[in-house]
Design a protein around this motif. Structure first.
Motif, PDB file in Angstrom:
ATOM      1  N   SER A 190       0.817  -1.214   0.000  1.00 40.28           N
ATOM      2  CA  SER A 190       0.000   0.000   0.000  1.00 40.28           C
ATOM      3  C   SER A 190       0.851   1.264   0.000  1.00 40.28           C
ATOM      4  O   SER A 190       0.478   2.277  -0.590  1.00 40.28           O
ATOM      5  CB  SER A 190      -0.921   0.019   1.226  1.00 40.28           C
ATOM      6  N   ILE A 191       2.001   1.200   0.663  1.00 40.19           N
ATOM      7  CA  ILE A 191       2.834   2.388   0.849  1.00 40.19           C
ATOM      8  C   ILE A 191       3.867   2.549  -0.261  1.00 40.19           C
ATOM      9  O   ILE A 191       4.033   3.631  -0.824  1.00 40.19           O
ATOM     10  CB  ILE A 191       3.549   2.329   2.213  1.00 40.19           C
ATOM     11  N   VAL A 325      -3.644   1.476   7.855  1.00 44.16           N
ATOM     12  CA  VAL A 325      -2.817   1.856   6.706  1.00 44.16           C
ATOM     13  C   VAL A 325      -3.338   1.203   5.428  1.00 44.16           C
ATOM     14  O   VAL A 325      -3.455   1.852   4.378  1.00 44.16           O
ATOM     15  CB  VAL A 325      -1.348   1.457   6.943  1.00 44.16           C
ATOM     16  N   LYS A 329      -4.616   3.393   2.354  1.00 46.75           N
ATOM     17  CA  LYS A 329      -3.600   3.579   1.321  1.00 46.75           C
ATOM     18  C   LYS A 329      -3.667   2.596   0.155  1.00 46.75           C
ATOM     19  O   LYS A 329      -3.177   2.915  -0.932  1.00 46.75           O
ATOM     20  CB  LYS A 329      -2.198   3.484   1.949  1.00 46.75           C
TER      21      LYS A 329
END
Length: 335
Positions: A190-191, A325, A329
């Motif tokens: 996701s990041i 998160v 994201k």
């Protein structure tokens, strides 16, 4: 990536009315076994680490945490790299015109790597035990102490260790480790935007885990260095590995060391084990047979009562953060 590029040309023609995840699982399976890093990091790398550590710091110290290495490496590296490869291929556009939803693709990837994590644990454990078969009935002989006060003792045999493992606590730790590894992998996907970034971050975290969790540096040494010991808590896996060691020791008690009046600490050795990860009244201690600069031979407290509470609760705090998160994201867009 090349494998996905080849498959995208005929996926839609073969599965125009697909209503299950079988084809996706087959696709992921082919991608995994055709890649170089997937099988190596899942099976070969953990085995290499276990054998190196097992023959240097001792199988009784290396095995419990090292058995989780495959799970952790898959979560930190293999799983997010697979998701990014899928993101960056045009295969998702092909699948998008089929009844398969992007959510099902993601669930299929997670389910597949869940199976790989379990397979990695079983395979690496069985092969590792084969290498240490000579210690099945009689543990390896080591010498502790110095000069006239030195004695030779046998470490616990593999059979003795397995008989006394707290299997309920140990399986609980494996389950939590799997869930946390998958969540960490999804958070990485996701990041981060490139597999190179994921590999760099995962290598850094793996070094911290190996050095601070009792794998390369035994707990009876690392616990005396507060920077190393508490520095490991910046990763989600330090608390799990701590609990794994405690469950692995279980009810084991080393006998045969009583009566050495020159060192009264020997007599306390038989009372150090028998703690449980769910019993906070009994703290986790070991008898150290390692004599190195900065370490001492004798009873050493590994986990205090307060730290045992931390080790049980912190993984759930990490899971909560990772889920937030992922929810905020994660996108299927590759750019």
């Amino acid at each position: 990536m090349q494998y996905l590029a080849k498959k995208q040309r005929n996926f839609h023609n073969k599965h125009p009315k697909l209503n299950s995840s079988n084809a996706i699982l087959k696709l992921i399976n082919g991608y995994f076994w055709r890649s170089l890093s997937g099988p190596f990091l899942s099976f070969v790398f953990p085995l290499i680490i276990i054998l190196i550590l097992g023959y240097t710091i001792g199988y009784n110290t290396a095995l419990p945490g090292a058995f989780l290495l495959g799970i952790i490496v898959i979560g930190l590296n293999v799983l997010p790299s697979t998701i990014l490869d899928f993101k960056q291929s045009s295969l998702l556009k092909r699948i998008g015109v089929t009844p398969i939803s992007s959510r099902r693709i993601l669930l299929s990837i997670c389910f597949f790597y869940l199976l790989i994590m379990i397979l990695s644990t079983v395979v690496v454990t069985c092969i590792s035990l084969l290498f240490f078969t000579q210690y099945w009935n009689v543990g390896s002989l080591i010498t502790v102490g110095e000069g006239e006060t030195s004695i030779s003792i046998n470490l616990p045999s593999i059979k003795t260790i397995l008989t006394n493992v707290d299997w309920g606590g140990y399986c609980y730790n494996i389950f939590i480790c799997i869930i946390l590894s998958i969540s960490t992998g999804l958070a990485f996907a996701s990041i981060f935007r490139t597999p190179t970034t994921i590999q760099s971050v995962s290598v850094m975290l793996m070094i911290i885990v190996i050095l601070s969790s009792g794998l390369a540096v035994p707990n009876q040494i690392s616990v005396s260095n507060k920077v190393i010991w508490f520095g490991g808590y910046i990763t989600p896996f330090k608390p799990i590995i701590n609990c794994t060691y405690e469950a692995w020791n279980g009810t084991y008690k080393q006998n045969g060391l009583d009566g050495f009046d020159w060192n009264p600490d020997w007599r306390n050795f038989t009372n150090l084990y028998g703690s449980s990860i769910f019993d906070f009244k009994k703290t986790y201690a070991v008898y150290s047979t390692i004599v190195l600069p900065g370490s001492k031979m004798g009873p050493i407290q590994i986990l205090t009562t307060s730290e045992k509470y931390v080790n049980i609760s912190v993984p759930y705090a990490w899971l909560s953060v990772l889920i937030i998160v992922i929810a905020k994201k994660f996108r299927w867009t590759g750019r």
